[in-house]
Design an enzyme around this catalytic site. Structure first.
Site, PDB file in Angstrom:
ATOM      1  N   GLU A 434       0.836  -1.184   0.000  1.00  0.00           N
ATOM      2  CA  GLU A 434       0.000   0.000   0.000  1.00  0.00           C
ATOM      3  C   GLU A 434       0.884   1.253   0.000  1.00  0.00           C
ATOM      4  O   GLU A 434       1.744   1.414   0.850  1.00  0.00           O
ATOM      5  CB  GLU A 434      -0.874  -0.081   1.270  1.00  0.00           C
ATOM      6  CG  GLU A 434      -1.336   1.214   1.801  1.00  0.00           C
ATOM      7  CD  GLU A 434      -1.815   1.103   3.261  1.00  0.00           C
ATOM      8  OE1 GLU A 434      -1.722   0.023   3.887  1.00  0.00           O
ATOM      9  OE2 GLU A 434      -2.261   2.123   3.765  1.00  0.00           O
ATOM     10  N   ASP A 512      -0.633  -1.580   6.211  1.00  0.00           N
ATOM     11  CA  ASP A 512      -0.482  -1.110   7.588  1.00  0.00           C
ATOM     12  C   ASP A 512      -1.325  -1.972   8.521  1.00  0.00           C
ATOM     13  O   ASP A 512      -2.364  -2.488   8.137  1.00  0.00           O
ATOM     14  CB  ASP A 512      -0.985   0.338   7.718  1.00  0.00           C
ATOM     15  CG  ASP A 512      -0.052   1.305   7.011  1.00  0.00           C
ATOM     16  OD1 ASP A 512       1.078   0.900   6.689  1.00  0.00           O
ATOM     17  OD2 ASP A 512      -0.475   2.457   6.779  1.00  0.00           O
ATOM     18  N   ASP A 514      -3.361  -1.191  10.717  1.00  0.00           N
ATOM     19  CA  ASP A 514      -4.449  -0.424  11.349  1.00  0.00           C
ATOM     20  C   ASP A 514      -5.743  -0.594  10.551  1.00  0.00           C
ATOM     21  O   ASP A 514      -5.786  -1.369   9.601  1.00  0.00           O
ATOM     22  CB  ASP A 514      -4.068   1.050  11.484  1.00  0.00           C
ATOM     23  CG  ASP A 514      -3.845   1.697  10.114  1.00  0.00           C
ATOM     24  OD1 ASP A 514      -4.039   0.991   9.089  1.00  0.00           O
ATOM     25  OD2 ASP A 514      -3.473   2.880  10.062  1.00  0.00           O
ATOM     26  N   ASP A 516      -7.340   1.417   8.468  1.00  0.00           N
ATOM     27  CA  ASP A 516      -7.246   1.762   7.048  1.00  0.00           C
ATOM     28  C   ASP A 516      -6.501   0.692   6.272  1.00  0.00           C
ATOM     29  O   ASP A 516      -6.894   0.313   5.175  1.00  0.00           O
ATOM     30  CB  ASP A 516      -6.517   3.096   6.877  1.00  0.00           C
ATOM     31  CG  ASP A 516      -7.481   4.258   7.063  1.00  0.00           C
ATOM     32  OD1 ASP A 516      -8.705   4.009   7.024  1.00  0.00           O
ATOM     33  OD2 ASP A 516      -6.998   5.390   7.263  1.00  0.00           O
TER      34      ASP A 516
END
Ligand code: 0RA
Length: 646
Positions: A434, A512, A514, A516
């Site tokens: 990403e 990541d 998290d 998102d």
């Protein structure tokens, strides 16, 4: 037969039975598929299937499944109870035969209606052979009977232990850790989704699942009851709950053709994906087969006939293909076949020829009536088909562009791809990363011999909500196709994959850690699930697991993946260590990323598998559909679906 002969006979048969049971223990995978998570859960399905058979024969309507504190399982049904009288041929209680003889299958009376049965239909005796302990209790004709076993060997002859007004069979078994060496813990959600499915597939039965390993805030066990009055119709509503329906209600039919019970339910929604699910004797036939062909044939001919007669196609300049009739269609086909022939790689493709015409006829009859009686819905459906055909022509052009670029490739790999030097696809990995900055770090950190990096820009297209041609026109998606060397689409099947030129055998999604990041991972997974399912099924898709924390004190430095690990490290370092929380891959330097997430010697890759296709489909439509709240909640709870194996 004299008593003496009987005794000898008993002995001989017993030895034979034991040999069968020994074989199950020696080659468990031959009977239950594997000795991992799947096989472990399969044991439960095997026992429950016997209870479902009782229900299908009209003798049982309630089944309880309990996960006990020690991860043993208890199943309870209100069927006739396994017979306990002396089995004429075997000379011992029928219960003992059912429990210790491989292939006895339980039903020795010919007229019994047995169509259920696990993937392998191997019977409870297999479960017994693979359990360190099993206890069978039968309530029948006012008496309670019992027998116990260890690793399939009887501990004592069947004995009466009391009186009862109840009727039914109770089985408690504890899977043998000598066999199930990797996992012996049951997953509640896995069992729940299969039992829910069984309740929809066999309407009227009440199935309860209770987990006694844990209690909730109120001190109560987690428990769910599955029951469906309308069967497949409700199943469709459940599966399509996150999509917007195009027509008034689910279309459903139920009937019997040439002695084959056929049940079908279907609905059109505003999405562009086709979701067909098929079952034979309650087994999900992932690879389809003759029943699904019959459904497609019935659907296409009937809709085509109606559309032709309606005059709505008169101005159309191109042909309508079979695919066009199934865009935005969710359907379930469930048949019961006496002697199913399973084919295909995973033995989940129905081969019985006679089933095609049975289903096709049933579907045609049902649909004809429906279209006559519901002209508004009928028009809406035909309009949707025309739209699909139009879009397909646009998609074909876009796809041909992807193909041309791939074919010309030689040097035509996407500019953003940092390729590896190794040529053997089996040794090669590609990381889908990403963002450009994390992509840059990964590029520095990788081992360029066998690791390639493809950075993806921000959020990739949500394929769940996009028409096919938009998907093929999308640059990021085209990059994925070209980088992987995968081509798509033939004349007959616009979504057929060609994996023969696959350039990497490990495709690693790296996002990541998290919310998102997991949303992006889910978008990428959705794309793979809808457009490259074979890639997942072949075991090529993985998810990287970057750490959440860096725990440092003096010279000591360790990474932590969970809060628990973080606290343990802090303690190990003598407390008050400095703790850095990684908010994203971008916060790690190249060396850290290599050490924790990319180095094959230390990293953990989670392989993406599809355990339950129907459930996966529902989850993806929920995750990527219009309704935001359920999605947020789910992502926060689970990060990504798709049973992920370590
Ligand atoms: C053999 C024969 C009959 C029923 C069963 C087995 C049976 C097996 C299981 C396993 C779990 N629950 C079950 N319930 C029944 C037919 C019985 C008869 O003819 O009375």
């Amino acid at each position: 037969m004299s008593e003496e002969q009987k005794k000898n006979n008993y002995g001989a048969d017993n030895i034979q039975a034991l040999e069968g049971m020994e074989h199950v223990r020696m080659r468990p995978s031959m009977y239950i598929g594997d000795v991992g998570v799947r096989g472990l859960h399969h044991l439960v399905y095997e026992v429950v299937d016997n209870s479902i058979d009782e229900a299908l024969a009209g003798h049982c309507d309630t089944i309880d499944v309990i996960i006990n504190e020690d991860n043993s399982i208890t199943t309870k049904d209100d069927g006739r109870g396994i017979p306990v009288d002396i089995h004429k041929k075997e000379g011992v209680s029928a219960l003992e035969v059912v429990m210790t003889k491989i292939g006895a299958g339980g039903k020795f009376d010919k007229d019994s209606y047995k169509v259920s049965g696990g993937l392998h239909g191997v019977g409870v005796s297999c479960v017994n052979a693979l359990s360190e302990h099993l206890k069978a209790t039968v309530h029948r004709d006012g008496k309670i009977w019992e027998q116990e076993y260890e690793r399939g060997k009887t501990l004592y002859p069947v004995k009466p232990v009391g009186e009862t007004d109840y009727r039914g069979t109770i089985v408690t078994f504890k899977p043998d850790p000598q066999i199930f060496t990797q996992v012996t813990e049951y997953n509640y959600d896995t069992l729940a989704s299969r039992l829910r499915e069984l309740a929809y597939l066999n309407k009227g039965i009440t199935i309860t699942l209770t987990d006694k390993r844990e209690t909730d805030e109120k001190g109560e066990y987690i428990s769910e009851t599955f029951h469906s009055e309308e069967g497949l119709k409700e199943f469709i509503r459940f599966l399509d709950g996150n999509r917007e329906p195009l027509i008034g209600d689910v279309i459903s039919m139920e009937g019997e053709k040439n002695d084959i019970p056929v049940e079908v339910a279907m609905i059109y929604n505003t999405s562009y994906s086709e979701n067909l699910h098929s079952y034979v004797n309650n087994i999900n036939t992932h690879e389809g087969g003759t029943h699904l062909s019959g459904f497609r044939r019935g659907l296409t001919t009937t809709l085509k006939k109606y559309a032709d007669a309606s005059g709505m196609l008169d101005k159309l300049k191109f042909d309508i293909s079979g695919d066009d009739f199934r865009e935005g269609l969710t359907a379930i086909v469930s048949v019961k076949v006496q002697e199913p022939q399973f084919e295909g790689q995973t033995k989940t493709k129905l081969g019985n020829r006679e089933v095609t015409s049975a289903v096709s006829q049933a579907v045609s009859e049902m649909l004809e009536i429906y279209l006559e009686e519901n002209p508004t819905d009928a028009k809406t459906i035909v309009q949707k088909v025309i739209l699909a055909a139009t879009a397909r022509h646009a998609a074909r052009k876009a796809r041909e562009m992807v193909q041309r670029k791939t074919v010309m490739s030689g040097g035509g790999l996407p500019g953003k791809l940092s390729d590896c030097s190794e040529q053997d696809p089996e040794k090669c990995e590609v990381f889908l990363v990403e963002g450009d900055s994390a992509g840059g770090t990964a590029k520095q950190g990788r081992d360029r011999n066998f690791q390639a990096i493809l950075p993806l820009r921000g959020k990739i297209l949500n394929v769940e909500k996009a028409m096919q041609h938009k998907v093929f026109e999308n640059e990021e998606i085209r990059n994925i196709f070209t980088a992987l060397g995968v081509t798509i689409g033939t004349e007959e099947d616009s979504k057929a994959l060609n994996l023969s030129k696959l350039r990497y055998h490990k495709i690693v999604i790296m996002c990541d850690a998290d919310v998102d990041g997991s949303h992006i991972a889910t978008l990428i997974l959705t794309f793979f699930f809808r457009y490259m399912k074979d890639l997942i099924e072949a075991g090529h898709v993985y998810i990287a697991t970057p750490p959440l924390y860096l725990v440092k004190k003096g010279q000591k430095k360790e990474y932590a993946w969970t809060d628990k690990e973080r606290d343990a490290l802090n303690e190990q370092f003598g407390g008050s260590a400095s703790i850095q929380r990684y908010k994203g891959l971008g916060e790690m330097n190249a060396e850290q990323l290599w050490d924790t997430t990319m180095n094959p010697d230390f990293r953990t890759l989670r392989q993406v598998t599809i355990d339950n296709g129907t459930e996966a489909d529902r989850i993806f439509s929920m995750l990527m559909g219009d309704e935001v709240p359920p999605r947020r909640e789910f992502i926060e709870k689970n990060a990504v679906y798709a049973n992920i194996d370590a």
